[in-house]
Design a protein around this motif. Structure first.
Motif, short mmCIF file in Angstrom:
data_model
loop_
_atom_site.label_atom_id
_atom_site.label_comp_id
_atom_site.label_asym_id
_atom_site.label_seq_id
_atom_site.Cartn_x
_atom_site.Cartn_y
_atom_site.Cartn_z
N ASN A 311 -27.26 -37.54 37.46
CA ASN A 311 -27.74 -38.50 36.48
C ASN A 311 -29.17 -38.73 36.71
O ASN A 311 -29.94 -39.03 35.87
CB ASN A 311 -26.74 -39.57 36.50
N GLY A 312 -29.41 -39.02 37.87
CA GLY A 312 -30.85 -39.48 38.36
C GLY A 312 -31.76 -38.44 38.14
O GLY A 312 -32.94 -38.56 37.59
N LEU A 313 -31.66 -37.26 38.30
CA LEU A 313 -32.57 -36.00 38.09
C LEU A 313 -32.62 -35.82 36.63
O LEU A 313 -33.60 -35.69 36.02
CB LEU A 313 -31.90 -34.68 38.86
N LEU A 314 -31.53 -36.05 35.69
CA LEU A 314 -31.75 -35.95 34.32
C LEU A 314 -32.75 -37.07 33.73
O LEU A 314 -33.32 -36.56 32.59
CB LEU A 314 -30.18 -36.03 33.61
N ASN A 315 -32.61 -37.84 34.38
CA ASN A 315 -33.48 -39.24 33.89
C ASN A 315 -35.01 -39.13 34.49
O ASN A 315 -35.57 -40.28 34.49
CB ASN A 315 -32.90 -40.36 34.13
N THR A 316 -35.33 -38.08 35.30
CA THR A 316 -36.57 -38.25 36.03
C THR A 316 -37.71 -37.30 35.27
O THR A 316 -37.07 -36.05 34.87
CB THR A 316 -36.50 -37.70 37.37
N ALA A 336 -16.20 -39.25 41.10
CA ALA A 336 -15.81 -38.67 39.68
C ALA A 336 -17.22 -38.26 38.89
O ALA A 336 -18.17 -38.96 38.87
CB ALA A 336 -15.11 -39.75 38.84
N VAL A 337 -17.32 -37.09 38.46
CA VAL A 337 -18.35 -36.72 37.45
C VAL A 337 -17.94 -37.18 36.08
O VAL A 337 -17.11 -36.98 35.66
CB VAL A 337 -18.52 -35.28 37.54
N GLN A 338 -19.14 -37.99 35.63
CA GLN A 338 -19.08 -38.48 34.09
C GLN A 338 -19.17 -37.30 33.36
O GLN A 338 -20.20 -36.61 33.27
CB GLN A 338 -19.67 -39.63 33.81
N GLU A 339 -18.24 -37.30 32.02
CA GLU A 339 -18.50 -36.35 30.97
C GLU A 339 -19.85 -36.29 30.39
O GLU A 339 -20.56 -35.46 30.25
CB GLU A 339 -17.56 -36.50 30.19
N SER A 340 -20.30 -37.54 30.30
CA SER A 340 -21.74 -37.55 29.60
C SER A 340 -22.73 -36.85 30.28
O SER A 340 -23.76 -36.35 29.72
CB SER A 340 -21.99 -39.10 29.26
N VAL A 341 -22.67 -37.14 31.70
CA VAL A 341 -23.83 -36.60 32.61
C VAL A 341 -23.41 -35.04 32.39
O VAL A 341 -24.51 -34.45 32.51
CB VAL A 341 -23.54 -37.28 34.02
N ALA A 342 -22.22 -34.38 32.54
CA ALA A 342 -21.92 -33.12 32.57
C ALA A 342 -22.45 -32.34 31.36
O ALA A 342 -23.05 -31.43 31.44
CB ALA A 342 -20.35 -32.95 32.88
#
Length: 557
Positions: A311-316, A336-342
């Motif tokens: 999630n941090g990488l996606l928002n960098t 747990a992996v969150q579906e929105s992040v996946a």
């Protein structure tokens, strides 16, 4: 339970894999270091180390431990290092010398470090100079007799090593003052070992390889005893899963999770040693901008991590512009992996984020999702080869598919028990070999496992287990606190964070005072993000604080 998961296995993965290829992790490394001697094994901060170089330096380190320090087979050496090149040199040196490695989080407070060292009985510790001041506070209360002091630039070569160490100490002032006795530098240890004659010890799969710190499924920190056989078995199980996709000598994995964490140790370090792959070490993944800058340097085929890292990488800024054309596998675990992040990860990278599940006590892998998934499926995957799972009720009765109960595991990767703690071992390990995980799960008709609840009160912060007992024990020591309960609260960034529910003894006590008290005594991820004061805490009829009642009050409805 019938092995319904076998019908969902990807083609080419067997029910059972050969587990006896290697007699020890040292044997595995000896063969792989020779086979891939001309290939790069690890890289960090723009510096690469080949398998041949790693072979030589870990040999030198093993010789130093064996001859200069006189350590005998089975004794323990603690490693307190982040993801730098010294870590694999140290770890493989320890294993080759027939010693057991005690992996320690470099961010531990002095209290946590002291407890870990006392429990393990380690006589030697390898510590990065940046954290030597923490060790100095407690070393005299432990069994540590020798300190091997590493500096960030030790493996960089001249003049880069000298520059890096000078800048950290004299320019950035990142090295706190400390006083330690019986210290030898990491470079001195390697140079001394080079002059010594190493005698290869006789090792078997039953010999202890790691004391891996964990809270287990029951609370306060313990040390899981993992043998060479435990880890080699899990390595063979995992290798069978990944060899369908990864090729020998052709792959690069981004290793941002710390190597002292069991997930990274097996899935990155050991797996890629066997594959002749390159481990690209990220020393400080919290610096997301710096992380993305590092990723621009390398074409990587695999990355492992926890949900918060992805999630941090996606928002960098800049991450979405990276070259993902070589990325074959993204593996999430630890939380747990969150579906929105996946879903967003797949949109940005074109690679499915597959979830896996494991525990320190299982070396760690238990289930992994097939690597040919078309999209994230919300499960933790299928039991891997040579692994049995069972869903059991509180009485140990085996339940059927689609019935919720405690996930139990049996297989060659299951630990031997907790060091010097037979009572806690008996709580989680049955006489017939079943490990009770403390997680409530359901297995569907196709064998996919889903975690639906936690049996215990564990709080999972960015993939790290946080246990209320430990937090409460520390916080209640404050003179201004009468009672305290620690519970987990949902958090978008970390999955969960700690919330403290406190009854004051001192009416003037403030949230800031409590937080400052915690910061001095707990690792950062254990710090409370929320603090709330109560007139009284809910209790059972025998006086036990009811954390679940408090948790139900603070969790979103």
């Amino acid at each position: 339970m019938e092995k319904v998961w076998l019908k969902s296995y990807p083609e080419g993965i067997p029910e059972f894999v050969e587990l006896t290829r290697y007699t020890s992790l040292a044997h595995m490394f000896d063969e792989c270091a020779e086979r891939y001697r001309h290939l790069p094994a690890f890289a960090n901060m723009g510096v690469s180390m080949s398998f041949s170089e790693l072979n030589i330096e870990s040999y030198n380190f093993a010789a130093f431990l064996q001859t200069e320090l006189g350590l005998q087979k089975g004794e323990c050496v603690a490693i307190m290092l982040p993801n730098i090149l010294q870590f694999p040199v140290t770890m493989y040196g320890i294993l080759r010398a027939g010693l057991a490695a005690v992996n320690i989080n470099p961010l531990y407070t002095s209290r946590e470090l002291g407890d870990a060292l006392k429990d393990s009985g380690a006589k030697v510790i390898v510590v990065l100079e940046n954290f030597a001041d923490v060790l100095a506070e407690v070393v005299t209360t432990t069994s540590v007799e020798h300190v091997i002091l590493a500096r960030v630039g030790d493996m960089f070569g001249f003049p880069k090593s000298a520059i890096a160490n000078f800048v950290l100490k004299r320019v950035q002032h990142k090295i706190p003052e400390y006083t330690l006795d019986n210290v030898v530098t990491f470079r001195e240890a390697l140079a001394t070992g080079q002059q010594r004659q190493f005698v290869k010890p006789e090792l078997t799969r039953d010999d202890l390889a790691f004391l891996q710190l964990t809270g287990g499924t029951t609370g306060l920190a313990k040390q899981a005893m993992l043998t060479h056989g435990n880890l080699l078995s899990n390595l063979a199980q995992v290798e069978a899963w990944f060899r369908l996709v990864l090729k020998d000598g052709k792959e690069t994995v981004i290793t941002a999770l710390p190597l002292y964490h069991i997930f990274s140790l097996t899935a990155n370090c050991f797996l890629f040693t066997c594959l002749g792959g390159l481990n690209y070490l990220i020393t400080n993944p919290r610096d997301m901008k710096g992380f993305v800058k590092e990723l621009r340097r390398v074409r990587f085929s695999m990355i492992t991590g926890v949900n918060t890292l992805f999630n941090g990488l996606l928002n960098t800024e800049g991450f979405s512009a990276l070259d993902f054309s070589s990325l074959k596998i993204t593996l999430g675990g630890g939380m747990a992996v969150q579906e929105s992040v996946a879903d967003r990860w797949q949109q940005v990278t074109g690679c499915v984020l597959a979830e896996a599940y494991g525990l320190t006590e299982t070396s760690p892998a238990v289930t992994i999702n097939p690597l040919d998934l078309e999209r994230y499926n919300g499960s933790i995957g299928l039991p891997i080869p040579n692994t049995e799972i069972s869903i059991q009720d509180n009485d140990g009765r085996h339940l059927d598919v689609e019935e919720a109960g405690e996930l139990c595991v049996r297989g060659p990767q299951v630990m031997q028990g907790y060091l010097n703690n037979p009572e806690e071992t008996a709580k989680v390990l049955s006489k017939d070999g079943w490990l009770r995980t403390g997680d409530i799960a359901v297995v569907d008709q196709n064998g996919y496992v889903r975690i639906v609840d936690r049996k215990k009160d564990m709080i999972l912060v960015s993939g790290f287990n946080v246990y209320p007992n430990e937090i409460e024990k520390v916080v209640v020591a404050h003179d201004g606190i009468l009672e305290v309960a620690a519970v987990g609260v949902d958090d978008e960034e970390s999955g969960e964070v700690v919330k403290l529910c406190i009854v004051k003894k001192d009416p003037a006590l403030t949230e800031d005072e409590v937080l400052d008290f915690c910061k001095d005594r707990l690792t950062r991820y254990k710090w409370p993000k929320h603090i709330e004061f109560y007139s009284e805490l809910p209790k059972s009829n025998v006086g036990k604080i009811l954390r679940r009642v408090l948790r139900d009050k603070v969790l979103p409805g």
